[in-house]
Enzyme design. Structure first.
Site, mmCIF file in Angstrom:
data_model
loop_
_atom_site.group_PDB
_atom_site.id
_atom_site.type_symbol
_atom_site.label_atom_id
_atom_site.label_comp_id
_atom_site.label_asym_id
_atom_site.label_seq_id
_atom_site.Cartn_x
_atom_site.Cartn_y
_atom_site.Cartn_z
ATOM 1 N N MET A 95 -1.476 110.706 65.860
ATOM 2 C CA MET A 95 -0.216 110.532 65.145
ATOM 3 C C MET A 95 0.687 109.479 65.779
ATOM 4 S SD MET A 95 -0.716 112.363 62.636
ATOM 5 C CE MET A 95 -1.191 113.885 61.876
ATOM 6 N N LEU A 98 -0.223 101.995 65.759
ATOM 7 C CA LEU A 98 -0.855 101.105 66.726
ATOM 8 C C LEU A 98 -0.209 99.722 66.689
ATOM 9 C CD1 LEU A 98 -4.647 101.957 66.306
ATOM 10 C CD2 LEU A 98 -2.907 103.083 67.696
ATOM 11 N N HIS A 114 -7.081 110.071 56.673
ATOM 12 C CA HIS A 114 -5.771 110.504 56.187
ATOM 13 C C HIS A 114 -5.973 111.544 55.090
ATOM 14 C CE1 HIS A 114 -1.515 110.287 55.386
ATOM 15 N NE2 HIS A 114 -1.802 110.264 54.100
ATOM 16 N N ASP A 146 -4.438 99.008 60.321
ATOM 17 C CA ASP A 146 -3.635 97.823 60.616
ATOM 18 C C ASP A 146 -2.286 98.295 61.161
ATOM 19 O OD1 ASP A 146 -2.149 98.631 58.439
ATOM 20 O OD2 ASP A 146 -2.852 97.037 57.106
ATOM 21 N N VAL A 149 1.708 102.001 58.202
ATOM 22 C CA VAL A 149 1.500 103.452 58.174
ATOM 23 C C VAL A 149 0.439 103.753 57.118
ATOM 24 C CG1 VAL A 149 2.583 105.695 57.757
ATOM 25 C CG2 VAL A 149 3.899 103.858 58.839
HETATM 26 C C1 GAR Z 1 -6.192 115.495 59.532
HETATM 27 O O1 GAR Z 1 -5.963 116.124 58.297
HETATM 28 C C2 GAR Z 1 -5.933 114.017 59.432
HETATM 29 O O2 GAR Z 1 -6.279 113.485 58.191
HETATM 30 C C3 GAR Z 1 -4.446 113.960 59.654
HETATM 31 O O3 GAR Z 1 -4.228 114.871 60.702
HETATM 32 C C4 GAR Z 1 -5.142 115.936 60.565
HETATM 33 C C5 GAR Z 1 -5.766 116.219 61.909
HETATM 34 O O4 GAR Z 1 -6.564 117.374 61.848
HETATM 35 N N1 GAR Z 1 -4.006 112.625 59.957
HETATM 36 C C6 GAR Z 1 -2.905 112.079 59.432
HETATM 37 O O5 GAR Z 1 -2.137 112.683 58.726
HETATM 38 C C7 GAR Z 1 -2.683 110.616 59.807
HETATM 39 N N2 GAR Z 1 -1.656 110.049 58.986
HETATM 40 P P1 GAR Z 1 -7.594 117.685 63.007
HETATM 41 O O6 GAR Z 1 -6.836 117.508 64.328
HETATM 42 O O7 GAR Z 1 -8.000 119.108 62.781
HETATM 43 O O8 GAR Z 1 -8.740 116.717 62.888
#
Ligand code: GAR
Length: 202
Positions: A95, A98, A114, A146, A149
């Protein structure tokens, strides 16, 4: 014809690590020709670090608060990823945005997952956004990273139906299951050379 060498992955995480687990499991069963060389979390004590250690993968915590700015944090990430000799960087619930410090160190070789059908619902709490908006179909997206967001070139998507009785927990669980399959499938295509590093060249 000889098989391509296994992918050497560095996985960046911030939390639960269920996507990391899906990758580790696929590697363990031989479904994915890859080695997870290092897992790095920006948050201490998260389950993802335990999952890595349980799989015998080096797990490192680099707390972002210890750095004066994003660039300095990203330089520390790059140093650890280089030390581990990774060739692709996988964001699995990482989260943090970069900067070019890491984007230029692994050009076109950083991917993110995502929990929505981008470009809908970027940013935080994508499943909640989808539920509140009332969409009937949402899903998940794997994309190149990239500076924006959740804004890089899309590699693959999977649709997930929103059921009338869904609450956040049920919808999120369904999206997570789709994510685990999609992420491994994309990594298999990268390992097979069917998906190549993203190039901004014409
Ligand atoms: C996942 O759903 C991923 O898509 C999301 O965080 C979660 C992590 O779950 N990422 C984002 O929202 C990035 N914008 P996990 O730790 O169980 O893999």
């Amino acid at each position: 014809m000889t098989a391509p060498p296994p992918l050497d992955l560095g996985v960046l995480v911030s939390g639960t690590g269920s996507n990391l687990q899906a990758i580790l499991d696929a590697v363990a069963t031989g479904a994915l020709s890859a080695r997870v060389k290092i897992v790095i979390s920006n948050r201490p004590g998260v389950p993802a670090l335990e999952r890595a250690r349980a799989a015998g993968v080096p797990a490192l915590c680099i707390p972002h608060q210890g750095f004066p700015n994003r660039e300095a944090f990203d330089r520390a990430l790059v140093a650890a990823l280089r030390e581990a000799e990774v060739s692709w960087v996988v964001l699995a619930g990482f989260m943090r945005l970069l900067t070019p410090e890491i984007l230029d160190a692994y050009p076109g070789r950083i991917i993110n997952i995502h929990p929505a059908l981008l470009p809908s619902f970027p940013g935080l709490e994508a499943a909640r956004q989808a539920l509140e908006y009332g969409v009937k179909i949402t899903g998940c997206t794997v994309h190149f990273v990239d500076r924006g967001v959740d804004s890089g070139k899309i590699i693959a998507q999977r649709a997930v139906a929103v059921e009338p009785r869904d609450v956040l927990a049920t919808l999120s669980a369904r999206i997570h299951r789709a994510e685990h399959e999609l992420f491994v499938s994309v990594l298999r295509d990268i390992a097979a050379g069917q998906i190549t590093p993203f190039s901004t060249e014409a």
